[in-house]
Design an enzyme around this catalytic site. Structure first.
Site, short mmCIF file in Angstrom:
data_model
loop_
_atom_site.label_atom_id
_atom_site.label_comp_id
_atom_site.label_asym_id
_atom_site.label_seq_id
_atom_site.Cartn_x
_atom_site.Cartn_y
_atom_site.Cartn_z
N THR A 172 0.81 -1.22 0.00
CA THR A 172 0.00 0.00 0.00
C THR A 172 0.84 1.26 0.00
O THR A 172 0.65 2.16 -0.83
CB THR A 172 -0.93 0.01 1.23
OG1 THR A 172 -1.66 -1.22 1.26
CG2 THR A 172 -1.90 1.17 1.15
N ARG A 173 1.81 1.34 0.95
CA ARG A 173 2.61 2.56 1.05
C ARG A 173 3.58 2.71 -0.12
O ARG A 173 4.11 3.79 -0.34
CB ARG A 173 3.37 2.56 2.38
CG ARG A 173 2.46 2.92 3.56
CD ARG A 173 3.22 3.00 4.85
NE ARG A 173 3.71 1.68 5.26
CZ ARG A 173 4.38 1.45 6.39
NH1 ARG A 173 4.68 2.46 7.19
NH2 ARG A 173 4.76 0.24 6.72
N MET A 174 3.78 1.62 -0.85
CA MET A 174 4.62 1.69 -2.04
C MET A 174 3.78 1.97 -3.28
O MET A 174 4.30 1.94 -4.40
CB MET A 174 5.39 0.38 -2.19
CG MET A 174 6.24 0.06 -0.97
SD MET A 174 7.18 -1.46 -1.12
CE MET A 174 8.54 -0.91 -2.16
#
Length: 214
Positions: free
Chosen positions: A14-16
């Site tokens: 997600t954060r990537m």
């Protein structure tokens, strides 16, 4: 002495900003998970990878090692506890699959320190030129008193440049007992691996920091 590595690999990308699970992203042609597995294989007799649901691609990447599933993502201690039936005897180290640069010699040093004297829990730490928002390791002479998250740290604690790398090592019975004792009495309602430091110290056990190059 027998040693088992528990690798937490249930994280999403997600954060990537990616649909690809975080640990499958490649560095120098090899996934983060495979980099860490390569460092662990000369050190540990058994490697167990903790996956999230529907992570068949990670399961294939982890082969031929044992995989267990964390059906509900309830925190890092909860994830490690899913592998408890595979702890066996000897030492158990809990690592994160998105830490691909941990070296074999660092893992050997962590195991050696854990087995030395009265050390109940070994914790991997590093000194950063810019500690930023890393959790700080508070203690003296290599002994850990507590880990303080940046958000909760005082100005004095934020000035400490010894940071928590996240990896913990204990004997199999201690690791199992402490993981089962972790409570989710925090804002996120999650079971945190870092709570093992307080549990070990409550029992009067020494928690030792093993420093690795940043």
């Amino acid at each position: 002495m027998h040693a088992t590595a528990i690798i937490l690999a249930a994280g999403l990308g997600t954060r990537m900003k990616s649909a690809l699970p975080k640990t499958l992203h490649k560095i120098a042609g090899r996934s983060m998970l495979r980099h860490l597995l390569a460092s662990c294989q000369p050190v540990f007799d058994r490697i167990v990878v903790v996956l999230g649901p529907d992570m068949d691609a990670v399961r294939r990447e982890a082969a031929p090692h044992i995989c267990v599933e964390q059906a509900d993502r309830l925190g890092t201690a909860h994830a490690a506890l899913q592998a408890v039936e595979h702890f066996g005897e000897g030492e158990v180290a809990v690592l994160y699959a998105d830490n691909p640069l941990i070296r074999t010699r660092t893992l050997n040093a962590l195991l050696e320190r854990r087995r030395t004297g009265d050390t109940g829990l070994g914790l991997l730490a590093f000194r950063a030129a810019d500690p930023a928002r890393y959790g700080r390791v508070i203690g003296s002479a290599g002994t850990v008193e507590r880990i303080v998250e940046w958000a909760d740290a005082t100005a004095e604690e934020r000035a400490v440049n010894l940071c928590n790398a996240g990896v913990l090592c204990a004997s199999a019975p201690d690791m199992a007992r402490w993981l089962r004792a972790v409570r989710a009495d925090n804002a996120k309602g999650e079971y945190y691996l870092t709570d093992l430091v307080g549990l070990a110290r409550t029992e009067g056990r020494t928690v030792a920091a093993v420093e690795a190059p940043a």
